[in-house]
Design a protein around this motif. Structure first.
Motif, PDB file in Angstrom:
ATOM      1  N   TYR A 164       0.810  -1.219   0.000  1.00  0.00           N
ATOM      2  CA  TYR A 164       0.000   0.000   0.000  1.00  0.00           C
ATOM      3  C   TYR A 164       0.846   1.273   0.000  1.00  0.00           C
ATOM      4  O   TYR A 164       0.315   2.369  -0.243  1.00  0.00           O
ATOM      5  N   LYS A 167       0.774   3.916  -3.037  1.00  0.00           N
ATOM      6  CA  LYS A 167      -0.228   4.963  -3.244  1.00  0.00           C
ATOM      7  C   LYS A 167      -0.226   6.014  -2.132  1.00  0.00           C
ATOM      8  O   LYS A 167      -0.989   6.981  -2.215  1.00  0.00           O
ATOM      9  N   GLN A 168       0.613   5.828  -1.104  1.00  0.00           N
ATOM     10  CA  GLN A 168       0.699   6.819  -0.035  1.00  0.00           C
ATOM     11  C   GLN A 168       1.749   7.861  -0.423  1.00  0.00           C
ATOM     12  O   GLN A 168       2.948   7.620  -0.370  1.00  0.00           O
ATOM     13  N   HIS A 206      -4.030  -2.072   7.629  1.00  0.00           N
ATOM     14  CA  HIS A 206      -5.220  -2.329   6.821  1.00  0.00           C
ATOM     15  C   HIS A 206      -6.021  -1.049   6.563  1.00  0.00           C
ATOM     16  O   HIS A 206      -6.681  -0.939   5.519  1.00  0.00           O
ATOM     17  N   TYR A 207      -5.949  -0.100   7.474  1.00  0.00           N
ATOM     18  CA  TYR A 207      -6.625   1.183   7.230  1.00  0.00           C
ATOM     19  C   TYR A 207      -5.909   1.974   6.144  1.00  0.00           C
ATOM     20  O   TYR A 207      -6.543   2.580   5.269  1.00  0.00           O
ATOM     21  N   VAL A 209      -4.314   0.759   3.733  1.00  0.00           N
ATOM     22  CA  VAL A 209      -4.572   0.128   2.434  1.00  0.00           C
ATOM     23  C   VAL A 209      -5.738   0.806   1.739  1.00  0.00           C
ATOM     24  O   VAL A 209      -5.746   0.980   0.503  1.00  0.00           O
ATOM     25  N   GLU A 210      -6.725   1.232   2.497  1.00  0.00           N
ATOM     26  CA  GLU A 210      -7.962   1.778   1.935  1.00  0.00           C
ATOM     27  C   GLU A 210      -7.970   3.295   1.870  1.00  0.00           C
ATOM     28  O   GLU A 210      -8.686   3.866   1.040  1.00  0.00           O
ATOM     29  N   VAL A 211      -7.224   3.953   2.738  1.00  0.00           N
ATOM     30  CA  VAL A 211      -7.308   5.417   2.862  1.00  0.00           C
ATOM     31  C   VAL A 211      -5.927   6.028   2.649  1.00  0.00           C
ATOM     32  O   VAL A 211      -4.944   5.574   3.243  1.00  0.00           O
ATOM     33  N   SER A 262     -14.081   6.225  11.620  1.00  0.00           N
ATOM     34  CA  SER A 262     -13.553   6.047  10.264  1.00  0.00           C
ATOM     35  C   SER A 262     -12.849   4.704  10.105  1.00  0.00           C
ATOM     36  O   SER A 262     -13.043   3.999   9.100  1.00  0.00           O
ATOM     37  N   THR A 266     -14.344   1.751   7.766  1.00  0.00           N
ATOM     38  CA  THR A 266     -13.497   1.389   6.621  1.00  0.00           C
ATOM     39  C   THR A 266     -13.197  -0.095   6.618  1.00  0.00           C
ATOM     40  O   THR A 266     -13.209  -0.743   5.553  1.00  0.00           O
ATOM     41  N   LEU A 267     -12.950  -0.662   7.792  1.00  0.00           N
ATOM     42  CA  LEU A 267     -12.664  -2.096   7.908  1.00  0.00           C
ATOM     43  C   LEU A 267     -13.929  -2.926   8.080  1.00  0.00           C
ATOM     44  O   LEU A 267     -13.839  -4.142   8.291  1.00  0.00           O
ATOM     45  N   LYS A 268     -15.083  -2.272   7.996  1.00  0.00           N
ATOM     46  CA  LYS A 268     -16.381  -2.945   8.094  1.00  0.00           C
ATOM     47  C   LYS A 268     -16.525  -3.720   9.404  1.00  0.00           C
ATOM     48  O   LYS A 268     -17.143  -4.787   9.452  1.00  0.00           O
TER      49      LYS A 268
END
Length: 402
Positions: A164, A167-168, A206-207, A209-211, A262, A266-268
């Motif tokens: 990840y 993309k950061q 994991h956060y 990865v999405e944000v 958040s 995000t991790l449901k």
């Protein structure tokens, strides 16, 4: 950003009580490990005592006999006793008669034609049942331990981390390492479980990865991840004010609560992420490892938390490799059939990762981040951080012989 090691943390929590480990463990390591949850040598040790009432409750019905059926029960018992006595007498008489009867000679024909012997099957290495000793312990969950870890192995595939960092744009690997180093100090200052630390690092990864996050929010993410992990793992988690204090009031209460929402959304809300620490304790039990050997493996495993390259490794494989390297460093043998059965890994599967771990121990890439080394240099942790790494060529020879 990291706290000074002499800084005191104000806490509004209730006084902590000792924690009981839910997973199945060796008796001796479990007792010794309770003193490692806190840095202070005067901390409470051990868990709540078992209640003998569990056994009494399950056998209570045997002590009650219905009054109307007492005589019938006695009659049946007498009949059974009589029948058993007759059968016993017949058996004794039969044995006496067989002793008096002379043995008959075997015909010569039968001696010349013996029955062919069956081939002896090849012996399979015995696998030890590591849970049978704790089947009577209601705190150990020994009846379901194997199924629990099989379920965790299945969930590993769902939480494989991609790369990840690509993309950061505002966060680097070094920044992540600094954050994890600070999180280790927070775990020490709050006297949290090691599971809480591992889970918090997983939540951060994991956060991210999405944000896509900015660097000024990175400490807030790490702080909130520890808060969530504490609610999941701890009996008495720290309160919000404690986390605001350790961040030096850099964030407001509303920001911390908003970040918690958040991360969870995000991790449901699926935060039961497999961590290597749980597998490590399980595998150490399979190896009958001492507490010192387990602590050395824990030190190796915790060293990998700061390194982004190890974040994508399978937790169970990482735990097995740390234990194999610790066993090798202590000269305690290799990978046994029991370890192979319960871990699902052959020794050959772990060799590349074991070499990388020894290389990490030999050449520290981050000399300024010493939270893990300082922590495991304490005598409570057997000063395992001072252990010398193995020579790479010697390690290569030992692994080939396994």
């Amino acid at each position: 950003m990291p706290l000074s090691r002499n800084a005191k943390v104000l806490s509004t929590k209730q006084p902590r009580v000792s924690k009981a480990n839910p997973t199945a463990e060796n008796v001796n390591p479990e007792k010794e490990e309770s003193c490692q949850t806190k840095r202070s040598l005067s901390s409470p040790q051990g868990g709540p005592k078992k209640r003998s009432a569990f056994g009494d409750l399950t056998n209570a019905h045997k002590n009650h006999v219905v009054s109307g059926k007492k005589e019938a029960v006695k009659v049946v018992l007498q009949k059974n006793h009589t029948a058993q006595g007759v059968a016993r007498n017949n058996e004794i008489n039969l044995q006496k008669s067989m002793k008096k009867t002379p043995p008959t000679e075997v015909p010569a024909e039968s001696k010349e034609d013996p029955t062919p012997e069956k081939p002896v099957p090849e012996q399979v290495p015995a696998v030890e049942d590591i849970d049978k000793e704790q089947l009577g312990d209601p705190y150990a969950n020994a009846e379901y331990a194997k199924e629990i870890f099989e379920y965790m192995r299945e969930r590993e595939e769902k939480f494989i981390l991609p790369n990840y960092m690509e993309k950061q744009s505002d966060i680097s690997r070094d920044m992540r390492a600094i954050l994890v180093d600070w999180m280790v100090e927070v775990q020490e200052n709050f006297e949290l479980n090691h599971e809480t630390l591992y889970l918090a690092v997983k939540l951060v990864d994991h956060y991210l990865v999405e944000v896509v996050s900015m660097r000024d929010k990175l400490q807030l993410i790490g702080c909130t991840a520890i808060l969530i992990a504490s609610k999941f793992e701890e009996r008495y988690p720290p309160c919000v004010d404690d986390f605001l204090y350790i961040c030096d009031d850099a964030y407001k209460r509303e920001e911390l609560i908003a970040m918690e929402i958040s991360i969870l959304t995000t991790l449901k809300f699926d935060i039961n992420i497999p961590i290597p620490y749980r597998f490590l304790r399980r595998f150490a039990k399979c190896a009958r490892a001492s507490m010192e050997t387990l602590t050395l493996a824990r030190f190796l495993c915790e060293m990998t938390l700061q390194e982004y390259d190890y974040a994508q490794e399978s937790p169970s494989k990482l735990a097995a490799s740390c234990l194999l390297l610790a066993l090798t460093m202590k000269n305690l043998g290799g990978w046994t059939p029991t370890l192979e059965y319960y871990s699902g890994y052959r020794a050959q599967d772990l060799h590349p990762l074991v070499k990388r771990l020894n290389f990490l121990l030999t050449y520290q890439p981050r000399d300024k981040l010493k939270a893990v080394r300082t922590k495991y240099s304490h005598r409570v942790f057997f000063e395992v951080a001072k252990a010398m790494p193995m020579d790479m060529l010697k390690l290569e020879e030992i692994l080939k012989s396994c």
